[in-house]
Design a protein around this motif. Structure first.
Motif, mmCIF file in Angstrom:
data_model
loop_
_atom_site.group_PDB
_atom_site.id
_atom_site.type_symbol
_atom_site.label_atom_id
_atom_site.label_comp_id
_atom_site.label_asym_id
_atom_site.label_seq_id
_atom_site.Cartn_x
_atom_site.Cartn_y
_atom_site.Cartn_z
ATOM 1 N N ILE A 275 -12.584 17.173 -3.785
ATOM 2 C CA ILE A 275 -11.914 18.145 -2.929
ATOM 3 C C ILE A 275 -11.259 17.461 -1.739
ATOM 4 O O ILE A 275 -10.168 17.837 -1.301
ATOM 5 C CB ILE A 275 -12.913 19.241 -2.453
ATOM 6 N N MET A 276 -11.872 16.400 -1.225
ATOM 7 C CA MET A 276 -11.252 15.663 -0.124
ATOM 8 C C MET A 276 -9.971 14.962 -0.584
ATOM 9 O O MET A 276 -8.977 14.907 0.136
ATOM 10 C CB MET A 276 -12.235 14.641 0.449
ATOM 11 N N PHE A 277 -9.984 14.446 -1.811
ATOM 12 C CA PHE A 277 -8.781 13.800 -2.346
ATOM 13 C C PHE A 277 -7.678 14.836 -2.571
ATOM 14 O O PHE A 277 -6.509 14.588 -2.256
ATOM 15 C CB PHE A 277 -9.106 13.089 -3.657
ATOM 16 N N LEU A 281 -4.026 15.016 -0.961
ATOM 17 C CA LEU A 281 -2.877 14.972 -1.852
ATOM 18 C C LEU A 281 -1.920 16.132 -1.620
ATOM 19 O O LEU A 281 -0.731 16.031 -1.934
ATOM 20 C CB LEU A 281 -3.363 14.985 -3.303
ATOM 21 N N GLN A 282 -2.413 17.239 -1.062
ATOM 22 C CA GLN A 282 -1.584 18.431 -0.925
ATOM 23 C C GLN A 282 -0.362 18.206 -0.041
ATOM 24 O O GLN A 282 0.688 18.808 -0.263
ATOM 25 C CB GLN A 282 -2.422 19.577 -0.346
ATOM 26 N N LEU A 313 -8.780 24.360 7.351
ATOM 27 C CA LEU A 313 -7.801 23.652 8.177
ATOM 28 C C LEU A 313 -6.516 23.355 7.402
ATOM 29 O O LEU A 313 -5.423 23.414 7.965
ATOM 30 C CB LEU A 313 -8.409 22.334 8.694
ATOM 31 N N ASN A 314 -6.654 23.077 6.122
ATOM 32 C CA ASN A 314 -5.483 22.720 5.329
ATOM 33 C C ASN A 314 -4.746 23.933 4.761
ATOM 34 O O ASN A 314 -3.649 23.784 4.231
ATOM 35 C CB ASN A 314 -5.888 21.822 4.147
ATOM 36 N N SER A 315 -5.342 25.119 4.828
ATOM 37 C CA SER A 315 -4.730 26.299 4.216
ATOM 38 C C SER A 315 -4.391 27.384 5.220
ATOM 39 O O SER A 315 -4.042 28.502 4.815
ATOM 40 C CB SER A 315 -5.670 26.876 3.146
ATOM 41 N N THR A 316 -4.480 27.099 6.503
ATOM 42 C CA THR A 316 -4.139 28.090 7.530
ATOM 43 C C THR A 316 -3.005 27.543 8.390
ATOM 44 O O THR A 316 -2.782 26.338 8.458
ATOM 45 C CB THR A 316 -5.352 28.417 8.408
ATOM 46 N N GLY A 317 -2.312 28.462 9.037
ATOM 47 C CA GLY A 317 -1.175 28.065 9.856
ATOM 48 C C GLY A 317 0.114 28.616 9.287
ATOM 49 O O GLY A 317 0.173 29.078 8.135
ATOM 50 N N PRO A 318 1.186 28.565 10.067
ATOM 51 C CA PRO A 318 2.448 29.196 9.645
ATOM 52 C C PRO A 318 3.082 28.537 8.425
ATOM 53 O O PRO A 318 3.745 29.211 7.644
ATOM 54 C CB PRO A 318 3.339 29.045 10.884
ATOM 55 N N ASP A 319 2.918 27.226 8.239
ATOM 56 C CA ASP A 319 3.569 26.527 7.125
ATOM 57 C C ASP A 319 2.613 26.212 5.974
ATOM 58 O O ASP A 319 3.004 25.514 5.036
ATOM 59 C CB ASP A 319 4.189 25.213 7.629
#
Length: 378
Positions: A275-277, A281-282, A313-319
Motif C-alpha cells: 500500500i505504501m508503494f 506510485l499514484q 492524506l493521498n486521497s483528500t484535497g481539491p486535486d
C-alpha cells in the motif's frame, strides 16, 4: 588464386635453384679440397720413398766403392734430388693453378647464389610468418633435404579431382556472398542500433527521473512505519519488455534491504509495503478514482492506523482522485475519519434488510423510530 599459385611456383623454383647452387658450391669446394689433399699425400709418399731409396744406394755405394764412388754417387743423388724438387715444384704450380680455378668457380657460384637470393626475396619478401616457418626448419642440411623429400612424396599422392575443385570454387563463391550479406546486415544493424540509442537516451532519462521521484516518496512513506525502510530499483534485462521494478524493504533496525517476497516478509509486512508503494506510485499514474480491497488485512493495529492516515492524506484535497477503500472492519477512534472529504458507507446484510431499493426512505425510518421511542416512554 591463379596468381597466388603462379607466384608460389616461381618461389619454389627459385628456392630449388638456390638450393642446387648451394649444393654445387659445397660439392665443388669439397672436391677441390679432396684433390689437393690427395696430391699432397702422393707427393709426401713419393718423397719418403725416394729418400729411403737414396739412403740405401748411398750406403751400398760408399761401402763398395770408396770415397771416389761415394762422391760420384752423391752427385748423382744430388741430380736426382734436384730433378725431384723441380718435378714437385711443377706439381705445386699446377695445384696452385687448379686452386685459382676453383676460387674463380666459387666466386661465380657465390655471385649466382646472391642473385638467386635477391630474386627470391623480391618474389617472396620475408615477414614474421615466413621467418617463423624458416625457424621451424631443422638445423642441418640433411634433415632439411629429408623433410623436403617427405613433402614432395606427400604432394605426389594428391590426385586431381575436378568435381572436388568445382565444389570448392562453389563453396568459396557462397562464402563470399554470405560475407557480403553479413557486411550488409552488420551495417544495417549498426544503423538501427544508432537509431535505437537516440530513442533510448531520452526514454531512459525520463524513466530514471520518474524512478528517482517514486523512490523518494516510497522511502519517505516507509519511514513513517516504526523501524522500517524501503527502496525501489530498476531490474534491467536484455530486452526492454523484460525490464521491471524491484521493491526492497526492511522492518528491523540494522537489517539489510531485501526483495519483497512471501519467503522473507510476513503477510502484514507485505501488505503495508504494497500500500505504501501504491501510494507513492499514484503521483505518477493519474486516474479519476482508485479502489483498494481489504488492504488492511493481516496488519497490526499500529501499522493499520499509519496506512489509513496515508490513504486519507493521498486521497483528500481539491486535486485528489476519488478513493474507495473496501474493508470488512475499521479500527475504532480513527481520527482521520473526521476529515470532511471522508465518507464512511456501511453495507448491511441479513434477513431483515429491505428487498427493494425504492423502499429505502430515511424520513420514514426516523418517524418510525421516534414513535417507538415515544411509545416506550409512555
Amino acid at each position: 588464386d591463379t596468381e597466388v599459385g603462379t607466384a608460389r611456383k616461381k618461389v619454389d623454383k627459385l628456392k630449388r635453384d638456390l638450393d642446387q647452387s648451394q649444393r654445387s658450391d659445397e660439392a665443388d669446394r669439397a672436391r677441390a679440397k679432396r684433390d689437393i689433399e690427395k696430391h699432397l699425400r702422393a707427393i709426401t709418399v713419393k718423397l719418403a720413398d725416394a729418400v729411403a731409396k737414396q739412403k740405401l744406394v748411398v750406403r751400398g755405394t760408399v761401402a763398395a766403392a770408396g770415397p771416389h764412388v761415394a762422391k760420384e754417387l752423391a752427385k748423382v743423388q744430388q741430380d736426382e734430388a734436384d730433378a725431384l724438387v723441380n718435378e714437385k715444384k711443377k706439381d705445386s704450380v699446377n695445384l696452385r693453378a687448379e686452386m685459382d680455378r676453383a676460387k674463380k668457380e666459387y666466386g661465380k657460384l657465390k655471385t649466382k647464389a646472391i642473385e638467386l637470393k635477391r630474386i627470391a626475396e623480391a618474389e617472396a619478401p620475408k615477414d614474421e610468418e615466413l621467418e617463423h616457418k624458416f625457424g621451424e626448419l631443422p638445423a642441418n642440411r640433411d634433415a632439411i633435404v629429408a623433410k623436403k623429400q617427405f613433402e614432395e612424396n606427400e604432394a605426389s599422392q594428391i590426385h586431381e579431382n575436378k568435381g572436388l575443385l568445382e565444389r570448392y570454387n562453389k563453396l568459396v563463391a557462397e562464402v563470399e556472398q554470405h560475407e557480403k550479406r553479413l557486411e550488409s546486415l552488420a551495417a544495417d544493424a549498426a544503423d538501427r542500433q544508432t537509431e535505437m540509442d537516440k530513442l533510448r537516451e531520452p526514454w531512459e532519462r525520463t524513466l530514471r527521473d520518474a524512478l528517482d521521484a517514486l523512490k523518494g516518496k516510497f522511502e519517505d512513506y516507509m519511514k513513517t512505519l516504526k523501524g522500517a525502510r524501503g527502496s525501489v530499483q530498476i531490474v534491467e534485462k536484455e530486452l526492454f519488455d523484460k525490464w521491471g521494478l524491484e521493491i526492497q524493504v526492511a522492518f528491523r533496525d540494522g537489517s539489510d534491504l531485501q526483495k519483497l517476497r512471501a519467503q522473507v516478509q510476513s503477510g502484514g509486512e507485505r501488505s503495508v509495503s504494497t500500500i505504501m508503494f501504491l501510494m507513492a506510485l499514484q503521483a505518477h499514474m493519474p486516474s479519476p478514482f482508485r479502489v483498494v480491497d481489504e488492504i488492511n488485512q493481516g496488519m497490526d493495529e499500529v501499522n493499520e492506523r499509519i496506512v489509513f492516515r496515508r490513504v486519507v492524506l493521498n486521497s483528500t484535497g481539491p486535486d485528489a482522485p476519488q478513493y474507495f477503500l473496501i474493508t470488512p472492519k475499521l479500527l475504532p477512534k480513527l481520527q482521520d475519519m473526521d476529515h470532511p472529504d471522508v465518507r464512511a458507507l456501511v453495507v448491511f446484510n441479513g434477513a431483515f434488510n429491505l428487498k427493494r431499493p425504492q423502499d429505502w426512505d430515511v424520513p420514514t425510518f426516523i418517524a418510525n423510530k421516534r414513535r417507538h421511542l415515544a411509545a416506550a416512554a409512555a
